[in-house]
Design a protein around this motif. Structure first.
Motif, PDB file in Angstrom:
ATOM      1  N   GLY A   1     -45.950  -1.049 -10.752  1.00  0.00           N
ATOM      2  CA  GLY A   1     -46.613  -2.313 -11.063  1.00  0.00           C
ATOM      3  C   GLY A   1     -45.827  -3.150 -12.057  1.00  0.00           C
ATOM      4  O   GLY A   1     -44.853  -2.689 -12.657  1.00  0.00           O
ATOM      5  N   ARG A   2     -46.288  -4.379 -12.234  1.00  0.00           N
ATOM      6  CA  ARG A   2     -45.596  -5.298 -13.139  1.00  0.00           C
ATOM      7  C   ARG A   2     -45.584  -4.794 -14.571  1.00  0.00           C
ATOM      8  O   ARG A   2     -44.608  -4.984 -15.295  1.00  0.00           O
ATOM      9  CB  ARG A   2     -46.230  -6.691 -13.067  1.00  0.00           C
ATOM     10  N   THR A   3     -46.661  -4.125 -14.991  1.00  0.00           N
ATOM     11  CA  THR A   3     -46.715  -3.606 -16.355  1.00  0.00           C
ATOM     12  C   THR A   3     -45.633  -2.551 -16.566  1.00  0.00           C
ATOM     13  O   THR A   3     -45.009  -2.498 -17.625  1.00  0.00           O
ATOM     14  CB  THR A   3     -48.106  -3.024 -16.672  1.00  0.00           C
ATOM     15  N   SER A   4     -45.394  -1.714 -15.565  1.00  0.00           N
ATOM     16  CA  SER A   4     -44.320  -0.720 -15.666  1.00  0.00           C
ATOM     17  C   SER A   4     -42.959  -1.407 -15.757  1.00  0.00           C
ATOM     18  O   SER A   4     -42.094  -0.979 -16.521  1.00  0.00           O
ATOM     19  CB  SER A   4     -44.327   0.212 -14.464  1.00  0.00           C
ATOM     20  N   GLY A   5     -42.772  -2.447 -14.972  1.00  0.00           N
ATOM     21  CA  GLY A   5     -41.519  -3.200 -15.035  1.00  0.00           C
ATOM     22  C   GLY A   5     -41.327  -3.837 -16.399  1.00  0.00           C
ATOM     23  O   GLY A   5     -40.235  -3.799 -16.977  1.00  0.00           O
TER      24      GLY A   5
ATOM     25  N   VAL B   1     -30.797   0.851 -13.594  1.00  0.00           N
ATOM     26  CA  VAL B   1     -31.230   2.199 -13.960  1.00  0.00           C
ATOM     27  C   VAL B   1     -31.562   2.996 -12.698  1.00  0.00           C
ATOM     28  O   VAL B   1     -31.948   2.430 -11.677  1.00  0.00           O
ATOM     29  CB  VAL B   1     -32.465   2.197 -14.903  1.00  0.00           C
ATOM     30  N   ARG B   2     -31.427   4.302 -12.834  1.00  0.00           N
ATOM     31  CA  ARG B   2     -31.826   5.190 -11.744  1.00  0.00           C
ATOM     32  C   ARG B   2     -33.315   5.476 -11.891  1.00  0.00           C
ATOM     33  O   ARG B   2     -33.765   5.884 -12.959  1.00  0.00           O
ATOM     34  CB  ARG B   2     -31.044   6.493 -11.813  1.00  0.00           C
TER      35      ARG B   2
ATOM     36  N   VAL C   1     -40.181  -1.520  -7.003  1.00  0.00           N
ATOM     37  CA  VAL C   1     -39.529  -0.381  -7.665  1.00  0.00           C
ATOM     38  C   VAL C   1     -38.020  -0.458  -7.417  1.00  0.00           C
ATOM     39  O   VAL C   1     -37.218  -0.307  -8.351  1.00  0.00           O
ATOM     40  CB  VAL C   1     -40.106   0.963  -7.167  1.00  0.00           C
ATOM     41  N   GLN C   2     -37.632  -0.699  -6.185  1.00  0.00           N
ATOM     42  CA  GLN C   2     -36.215  -0.804  -5.844  1.00  0.00           C
ATOM     43  C   GLN C   2     -35.558  -1.975  -6.568  1.00  0.00           C
ATOM     44  O   GLN C   2     -34.453  -1.847  -7.098  1.00  0.00           O
ATOM     45  CB  GLN C   2     -36.050  -0.954  -4.327  1.00  0.00           C
ATOM     46  N   GLN C   3     -36.242  -3.120  -6.616  1.00  0.00           N
ATOM     47  CA  GLN C   3     -35.690  -4.291  -7.290  1.00  0.00           C
ATOM     48  C   GLN C   3     -35.506  -4.036  -8.784  1.00  0.00           C
ATOM     49  O   GLN C   3     -34.495  -4.453  -9.367  1.00  0.00           O
ATOM     50  CB  GLN C   3     -36.599  -5.502  -7.068  1.00  0.00           C
ATOM     51  N   CYS C   4     -36.453  -3.344  -9.416  1.00  0.00           N
ATOM     52  CA  CYS C   4     -36.322  -3.032 -10.843  1.00  0.00           C
ATOM     53  C   CYS C   4     -35.109  -2.142 -11.088  1.00  0.00           C
ATOM     54  O   CYS C   4     -34.336  -2.373 -12.020  1.00  0.00           O
ATOM     55  CB  CYS C   4     -37.594  -2.365 -11.371  1.00  0.00           C
TER      56      CYS C   4
ATOM     57  N   ARG D   1     -49.150   5.806   0.276  1.00  0.00           N
ATOM     58  CA  ARG D   1     -50.153   4.761   0.517  1.00  0.00           C
ATOM     59  C   ARG D   1     -49.914   3.544  -0.381  1.00  0.00           C
ATOM     60  O   ARG D   1     -50.813   2.737  -0.587  1.00  0.00           O
ATOM     61  CB  ARG D   1     -51.572   5.298   0.261  1.00  0.00           C
ATOM     62  N   GLU D   2     -48.709   3.443  -0.910  1.00  0.00           N
ATOM     63  CA  GLU D   2     -48.378   2.285  -1.740  1.00  0.00           C
ATOM     64  C   GLU D   2     -48.163   1.070  -0.832  1.00  0.00           C
ATOM     65  O   GLU D   2     -47.763   1.215   0.324  1.00  0.00           O
ATOM     66  CB  GLU D   2     -47.105   2.542  -2.546  1.00  0.00           C
ATOM     67  N   MET D   3     -48.386  -0.087  -1.374  1.00  0.00           N
ATOM     68  CA  MET D   3     -48.109  -1.316  -0.630  1.00  0.00           C
ATOM     69  C   MET D   3     -46.592  -1.458  -0.474  1.00  0.00           C
ATOM     70  O   MET D   3     -45.839  -1.094  -1.378  1.00  0.00           O
ATOM     71  CB  MET D   3     -48.663  -2.536  -1.375  1.00  0.00           C
ATOM     72  N   PRO D   4     -46.126  -2.006   0.639  1.00  0.00           N
ATOM     73  CA  PRO D   4     -44.680  -2.199   0.807  1.00  0.00           C
ATOM     74  C   PRO D   4     -44.064  -3.018  -0.335  1.00  0.00           C
ATOM     75  O   PRO D   4     -42.934  -2.755  -0.752  1.00  0.00           O
ATOM     76  CB  PRO D   4     -44.565  -2.948   2.142  1.00  0.00           C
ATOM     77  N   GLU D   5     -44.842  -3.975  -0.848  1.00  0.00           N
ATOM     78  CA  GLU D   5     -44.354  -4.796  -1.958  1.00  0.00           C
ATOM     79  C   GLU D   5     -44.113  -3.954  -3.217  1.00  0.00           C
ATOM     80  O   GLU D   5     -43.216  -4.241  -4.001  1.00  0.00           O
ATOM     81  CB  GLU D   5     -45.355  -5.926  -2.269  1.00  0.00           C
TER      82      GLU D   5
END
Length: 166
Positions: free
Chosen positions: A19-23, A67-68, A58-61, A49-53
């Motif tokens: 989520g955005r808060t994690s980012g 970072v890995r 996660v990949q974009q972050c 069951r995560e949303m594709p977005e």
């Protein structure tokens, strides 16, 4: 006053929900610490069951922050987790289905095992596979989660460790 984003000594798992808060939290941790020390793991546990977005975020972050992020999924057989990536991550609920098949019943109000098994224990097993025995778990809370934070603080005050907070 010390920044809340300065990492403590020792191993640290940064729990990344997708989520955005994690980012936001990860961005500030990287800024406050001049990057990510080797003793840190950013972990994302995919339920399938995560949303594709969410998976894309996660990949974009990982790409934008350089970072890995360890993508982890529950498996019903030893070692009970698998390291995956954006391309190989389950998208049709496979980890959740595997958990239900193993338990032979659905989670419910009395036995809420989803988060514990799919996220908390999956991350713990991964970190232990790296040889970690002790670590600090960095978890972000949204401003609207004050009650959850209060419960977590109360549990920690009763001798519970971070893995009991799920």
């Amino acid at each position: 006053m010390t920044s809340p984003y300065i990492l403590p000594d020792g191993n640290v798992q940064i729990a990344f929900s997708g989520g955005r808060t994690s980012g936001y939290m990860l961005h500030h941790i990287l800024e406050a610490n001049g990057g990510l020390p080797e003793r840190c793991v950013v972990a994302f546990q995919n339920t399938g069951r995560e949303m594709p977005e969410t998976l894309d975020f996660v990949q974009q972050c990982a790409e934008q922050f350089g970072v890995r992020i360890a993508w982890l999924e529950y498996r019903s057989g030893e070692p009970f987790f698998e390291v995956v990536n954006h391309n190989s991550a389950s998208r049709d609920g496979e980890p959740f289905e595997a958990l239900i098949s193993k338990r032979k019943y659905l989670p419910n109000q009395q036995t809420r095992f989803c988060t514990t098994e799919l996220k908390v224990r999956t991350a713990k097993r991964y970190l232990m596979s790296l040889g970690w025995r002790h670590w600090t778990n960095a978890v972000g809370f949204r401003a609207d989660e004050a009650a959850r934070v209060a419960r977590a603080k109360h549990r920690c005050g009763q001798g519970k460790d971070a893995w009991d907070l799920a």
